[in-house]
Write an enzyme that holds these catalytic residues in place. Structure first.
Site, PDB file in Angstrom:
ATOM      1  N   ALA A  92      55.590 -29.536  14.331  1.00  0.00           N
ATOM      2  CA  ALA A  92      54.324 -28.790  14.387  1.00  0.00           C
ATOM      3  C   ALA A  92      53.181 -29.786  14.213  1.00  0.00           C
ATOM      4  CB  ALA A  92      54.298 -27.714  13.309  1.00  0.00           C
ATOM      5  N   VAL A  93      53.063 -30.685  15.193  1.00  0.00           N
ATOM      6  CA  VAL A  93      52.129 -31.814  15.068  1.00  0.00           C
ATOM      7  C   VAL A  93      50.902 -31.642  15.956  1.00  0.00           C
ATOM      8  CG1 VAL A  93      53.845 -33.477  14.307  1.00  0.00           C
ATOM      9  CG2 VAL A  93      53.523 -33.096  16.756  1.00  0.00           C
TER      10      VAL A  93
ATOM     11  N   HIS B  53      53.023 -14.746  30.742  1.00  0.00           N
ATOM     12  CA  HIS B  53      53.005 -13.487  30.003  1.00  0.00           C
ATOM     13  C   HIS B  53      51.569 -13.012  29.800  1.00  0.00           C
ATOM     14  CE1 HIS B  53      57.158 -14.305  28.879  1.00  0.00           C
ATOM     15  NE2 HIS B  53      56.791 -15.459  28.356  1.00  0.00           N
TER      16      HIS B  53
ATOM     17  N   ARG C 153      50.478 -17.057  34.704  1.00  0.00           N
ATOM     18  CA  ARG C 153      51.739 -17.589  35.237  1.00  0.00           C
ATOM     19  C   ARG C 153      52.966 -17.142  34.455  1.00  0.00           C
ATOM     20  NH1 ARG C 153      51.291 -24.035  33.635  1.00  0.00           N
ATOM     21  NH2 ARG C 153      51.427 -23.790  31.365  1.00  0.00           N
TER      22      ARG C 153
ATOM     23  N   HIS D  91      35.640  -0.724  -7.096  1.00  0.00           N
ATOM     24  CA  HIS D  91      36.623  -1.038  -8.137  1.00  0.00           C
ATOM     25  C   HIS D  91      37.702   0.034  -8.143  1.00  0.00           C
ATOM     26  CE1 HIS D  91      38.241  -2.308 -12.031  1.00  0.00           C
ATOM     27  NE2 HIS D  91      38.252  -1.012 -12.362  1.00  0.00           N
TER      28      HIS D  91
ATOM     29  N   ALA E 229      42.685 -17.743  18.136  1.00  0.00           N
ATOM     30  CA  ALA E 229      42.614 -16.661  19.111  1.00  0.00           C
ATOM     31  C   ALA E 229      41.280 -15.935  19.060  1.00  0.00           C
ATOM     32  CB  ALA E 229      43.757 -15.666  18.857  1.00  0.00           C
TER      33      ALA E 229
END
Length: 463
Positions: free
Chosen positions: A267-268, A37, A35, A442, A317
């Site tokens: 950002a909960v 992107h 719908r 190494h 993702a």
């Protein structure tokens, strides 16, 4: 165009487009409906553009450290508009790439809103009308969106979600970040590095609460050293919005404090995109906005599957993509292995980076397991010192009885790349003996992975 398909995928994020491509590779006639992107939230508004912005802040940070490396960089500054433009350009490039891949694999792409009126039917409302599709299988990959708590809703001006934070209308001077999961901490790290006075509020007893406690503690000290203010066991109860500022009412230690900010990022958490699909009429079970599935992503309705964020945690993702491949192969009649959440790595691209896979030490002990724990600091690694990145640590947890690698936890430079070594180890059911006998090149940061394993058995060499 023929409207009959073997598979119709709803949602073209990292789960959906991968599922459609794999189905086509297996000879199935596949269609995908999106719908908004191609590439979904991750590619357009999440994983990729945030990493582009964080890379800019990382270079900015290094430029300020030029003298440490024998270099000169004077009057170091940034252009926020240019940083955002680069980020959007990266997202656009990958969005075009997804379109090319779908076309290359002959997947039919429909841009529009999908509903499932009946089993085996998908109705797609496009800007040209409505397409009716018939199909044997439907894969729900509709993803999720930012959770908004009552009274803390975003307005795009002073209170932002991750989308607003990727297209900032201004540079925050004093920033409040609500929530210290991966999204919150990444934006806190970005804006703090560019000079915002940054406060993070977390309701749990520590930041990055899903990580091992020692890693969380290390991160807390590193972020505070960078100038962040971190409030744990705290809750934002109310936001008073004014034209040029927001007053946050923060409950901390049983007391209500008021602090002024010019910008707030919420950002909960996230909520699954389950509305408007017709799931109720099909009898699909939804629990707290996420479709309930079994380990094979089956919903219990024949021919209907759900993958990725809409199907629940972990909201990553790479988990969605792997589920997409698994479901496509299952539909094609292949033998598949279910995705094991405990074997999926989590990565947070703050500074320093954080990465982990498997059980934390606390979770392993809660499960009644006897464990051996190994640790190794970045300061003991030659490559880390040469890079000027000597702050960090590795931690591994083994089952004392079987030698099974139960979990690995890291903080420091490039650990989001290093963690995959332990992911492969867990997938191959590696024991401590296998890892001890492996020869690590190494000088590399990966040598610390070896040393941490050795430390769990009292054999570390360089610390």
């Amino acid at each position: 165009m023929s409207k009959d398909f073997d598979v119709v995928v709803i949602g073209a994020g990292p789960g959906g487009y991968v599922a459609a491509i794999r189905a086509a590779q297996l000879g199935l006639k596949a269609a995908i409906v999106e719908r908004e992107h191609l590439g979904g939230i991750c590619l357009n508004w999440g994983c990729i553009p945030t990493k582009a912005m964080l890379r800019s802040s990382e270079v900015f940070h290094l430029m300020h450290r030029a003298k440490e490396f024998g270099l000169k960089a004077e009057k170091v500054d940034y252009d926020l508009d240019a940083v955002v433009k680069r980020s959007r350009g990266v997202a656009k490039q990958l969005n075009s790439g997804v379109g090319h891949l779908l076309k290359k694999n002959k997947v039919t792409v429909l841009m529009g809103e999908a509903t499932i009126p009946d089993k085996g039917r998908v109705s797609v409302r496009t800007d040209k009308g409505t397409d009716e599709l018939t199909t044997k299988n439907v894969i729900l990959a509709t993803g999720a969106r930012a959770r908004e708590l009552p009274g803390l809703e975003a307005d795009g001006e002073r209170v932002w979600t991750y989308k607003h934070a990727l297209l900032p209308p201004h540079m925050p001077k004093k920033l409040l970040v609500i929530g210290s999961g991966a999204i919150g901490i990444e934006f806190a790290s970005f804006y703090n590095t560019l000079g915002s006075e940054t406060v993070v509020v977390e309701v749990m007893d520590r930041i990055l609460p899903v990580e091992d406690a020692e890693i969380s503690d290390f991160a807390k000290k590193a972020f505070e050293k960078q100038g962040m203010t971190l409030m744990s066991k705290a809750m934002v109860k109310q936001l008073d919005r004014m034209k040029t500022k927001v007053t946050a009412h923060i409950e901390l230690g049983g007391k209500l404090e008021r602090h002024d900010f010019d910008t707030v990022i919420s950002a909960v958490g996230i909520v699954g995109n389950v509305e408007g699909l017709g799931l109720e009429g099909l009898g699909v079970k939804v629990d707290r906005t996420h479709v309930v599935t079994d380990e094979y992503c089956c919903t219990g309705i024949d021919g209907l599957f759900a993958i990725g964020d809409v199907a629940g945690a972990p909201w990553l993702a790479h988990k969605a993509s792997h589920e997409g491949v698994m479901v496509a192969e299952l539909i094609a009649g292949r033998h598949v292995h279910p995705v094991k959440p405990e074997s999926i790595a989590g990565c947070t691209y703050c500074h320093p980076q954080v990465a982990s896979v498997g059980l934390t030490e606390a979770k392993a002990k809660e499960a009644g397991l006897k464990v051996k724990v190994g640790k190794f600091p970045f300061i003991g690694n030659g490559k880390a010192i040469a890079l000027g990145e000597s702050e960090g640590m590795m931690k591994v947890i083994f089952d004392e009885t079987t030698g099974e690698l139960l979990g690995a936890h890291m903080i420091g430079a490039e650990v989001t790349e290093l963690i995959q070594g332990y992911v492969v180890g867990r997938q191959l059911e590696t024991t401590e003996e296998d890892l001890m006998h492996a020869v690590f090149p190494h000088p590399t940061l990966s040598e610390m992975m070896h040393e941490a394993v050795l430390d769990a058995y009292g054999r570390a060499i360089h610390f």
